[in-house]
Design a protein around this motif. Sequence first.
Motif, mmCIF file in Angstrom:
data_model
loop_
_atom_site.group_PDB
_atom_site.id
_atom_site.type_symbol
_atom_site.label_atom_id
_atom_site.label_comp_id
_atom_site.label_asym_id
_atom_site.label_seq_id
_atom_site.Cartn_x
_atom_site.Cartn_y
_atom_site.Cartn_z
ATOM 1 N N VAL A 167 -87.989 -44.033 31.464
ATOM 2 C CA VAL A 167 -89.123 -44.752 31.256
ATOM 3 C C VAL A 167 -89.968 -45.087 32.801
ATOM 4 N N LEU A 168 -88.946 -45.463 33.838
ATOM 5 C CA LEU A 168 -89.262 -45.126 35.137
ATOM 6 C C LEU A 168 -90.061 -44.160 36.348
ATOM 7 N N GLU A 169 -88.584 -42.898 35.449
ATOM 8 C CA GLU A 169 -89.313 -41.769 36.485
ATOM 9 C C GLU A 169 -89.713 -41.128 35.514
ATOM 10 N N GLY A 170 -89.508 -41.086 34.028
ATOM 11 C CA GLY A 170 -90.241 -40.010 33.894
ATOM 12 C C GLY A 170 -92.152 -39.875 32.694
ATOM 13 N N LEU A 171 -92.040 -41.400 32.830
ATOM 14 C CA LEU A 171 -93.202 -41.553 31.970
ATOM 15 C C LEU A 171 -93.843 -42.395 33.226
ATOM 16 N N ILE A 172 -94.052 -43.153 34.093
ATOM 17 C CA ILE A 172 -94.062 -44.112 35.213
ATOM 18 C C ILE A 172 -94.792 -43.205 36.124
ATOM 19 N N GLY A 173 -93.494 -42.883 36.955
ATOM 20 C CA GLY A 173 -93.594 -42.235 37.732
ATOM 21 C C GLY A 173 -93.553 -42.344 39.141
ATOM 22 N N ALA A 174 -94.056 -41.281 40.290
ATOM 23 C CA ALA A 174 -94.004 -41.774 41.324
ATOM 24 C C ALA A 174 -94.601 -40.630 42.363
ATOM 25 N N ARG A 175 -95.087 -41.600 43.398
ATOM 26 C CA ARG A 175 -95.287 -40.161 44.102
ATOM 27 C C ARG A 175 -94.554 -39.805 45.551
ATOM 28 N N ASN A 176 -93.983 -38.826 46.129
ATOM 29 C CA ASN A 176 -93.571 -38.693 47.312
ATOM 30 C C ASN A 176 -92.739 -39.237 47.650
ATOM 31 N N TYR A 177 -91.399 -39.239 46.840
ATOM 32 C CA TYR A 177 -90.127 -39.667 46.298
ATOM 33 C C TYR A 177 -89.164 -38.905 45.836
ATOM 34 N N GLN A 178 -87.259 -39.018 46.311
ATOM 35 C CA GLN A 178 -86.346 -38.512 45.539
ATOM 36 C C GLN A 178 -85.686 -38.782 44.097
ATOM 37 N N PRO A 179 -85.696 -38.290 43.367
ATOM 38 C CA PRO A 179 -85.643 -38.456 42.344
ATOM 39 C C PRO A 179 -84.447 -39.476 42.058
ATOM 40 N N THR A 180 -83.772 -40.846 41.758
ATOM 41 C CA THR A 180 -82.183 -41.095 41.150
ATOM 42 C C THR A 180 -82.212 -41.385 40.136
ATOM 43 N N GLY A 181 -82.807 -40.751 38.984
ATOM 44 C CA GLY A 181 -82.586 -41.020 37.968
ATOM 45 C C GLY A 181 -81.415 -40.427 37.144
ATOM 46 N N TRP A 182 -81.097 -39.150 36.900
ATOM 47 C CA TRP A 182 -79.990 -38.502 36.383
ATOM 48 C C TRP A 182 -79.136 -38.745 36.919
ATOM 49 N N LEU A 183 -79.057 -38.622 38.692
ATOM 50 C CA LEU A 183 -77.735 -39.426 38.723
ATOM 51 C C LEU A 183 -77.348 -40.862 39.136
#
Length: 481
Positions: A167-183
């Motif tokens: 929900v945080l990474e896939g639906l809400i999201g943010a700008r200019n970040y390094q994703p750590t969800g899958w890790l």
Amino acid sequence: MSRVDPVTRWGKRQVVRSRVRAGRVLRVLHDDLWTWRADPLPASVWLRWVPHGVVCLAALGVLFGDAAQLNEHSKLAPEYAFLIALGQASAMVLALWRPLPAWWLSTAAAVVGALAVRMDAEDYKFTWPWTAAGLIGHMFVMLLLALRVRTRVAVEAFGLSALVTYVLEGLIGARNYQPTGWLAVALYAVVVLLGIALRGRREARTQLAEQTTLTAEERARRTLLEERGRIARELHDVVAHHMSVISIQAQVAPLLVENPSDELKENLAGIRQNAVEALTELRRVLGVLRAEHPDVPVAPEAGDGAAPHAPQPTLDRLDALVDNIRAAGLIVTTGSSGTRRPLPPGVELSAYRIVQEALSNVLRHAPGATARVHLVHLPIGLRVEVTNTRPKLAPAPSQGAGHGLLGMRERVAMLDGTLTAQPMPDGGYQVAAFLPADGPDLPAGPFTDPPADPSPHPSADPSPRPSAAPSADASTEDDTP
């Protein structure tokens, strides 16, 4: 009726069923995850508080690391960054005692931190939605959770953590970040599987220990019952002898009285009839004790070396027993003190068996030692002492069930006597028993001391016995002193 009505009713039923299923799932999640139940981390046997210390040190590192990350790479005020980091670190420590509330606290702190960073993030590419320190802290919490809760609860917690990440990474999201969800999801899956495996291993070891304890208790109980049954079989002959004497005396008594009355004859006949019936019942009880099934014919005991109806041994056969032991290679000396008095058959039988079992244990567990049997005849009973010297060789590994001392204790307890079995200061061992004579005070008779010559000589016992060892009665099973 319109054709649309059946379809509408079917759709309504499906909606109702879906709501019921959803309600059940929510109730299960509520019961599993929404609890404040204490579940402390099991203490290690060798390193009792080391896991707690490691977790506390890791929590301290997460506290300072997460506070620094949130303060340096976002516009969060230092106090707010410290509070979020404190929530992550506190969850790690709380997980040592209450893993489910700790998981809720860690998840809430991670969500608050992710939303705060998303609103106040700078142009710097920030690790999001899980910071590095927050990711490590939540891994500790998930591991401690999986170590103590059921597998289903651990999987549910992992699923909700993965859902929050999506929900945080896939639906809400943010700008200019390094994703750590899958890790994060991959690492959480690894620690949950590790925790489940370790918990299963611990439970298996606990169940094995419990089963081993139950098996040992059951073996001890079975051994005790076997010994009691063996003692009951031996005492059957003693009781049957007394009942036979009563029957014969009741039958002969009318012949010893001149012109006995009809009442006397009737009473004596009743006594004899009751004695005969008691003998019959004793034979049936003996059949149950000797056979696994009452209908199986009674067979001689294995290794008894005597007919099934042979008389039980008494102290008169003690010399033959000692001769047998000497023939097996053990040097035995005998002695006695006091004036010998007639003893009840049960006392003599128990004394004989105690000496037999004690000498058998000396043969098994004290190679090269010498033994001494001493009988002390007292006015109130008999004291039996069997002492051996320090063994000259190491005994062979024992494979027995430990029946010897147990059988002695049961025989002594049956007579309300006392038994001591203890090592001696010189490295030997002593078995001493006192058997009270609760029978009538019979006139004393002469007593001849058993020969003290340790050299072997032929046995005078008329009944067939083994030539190299005492009777292999199962009550003389291996029993390490």
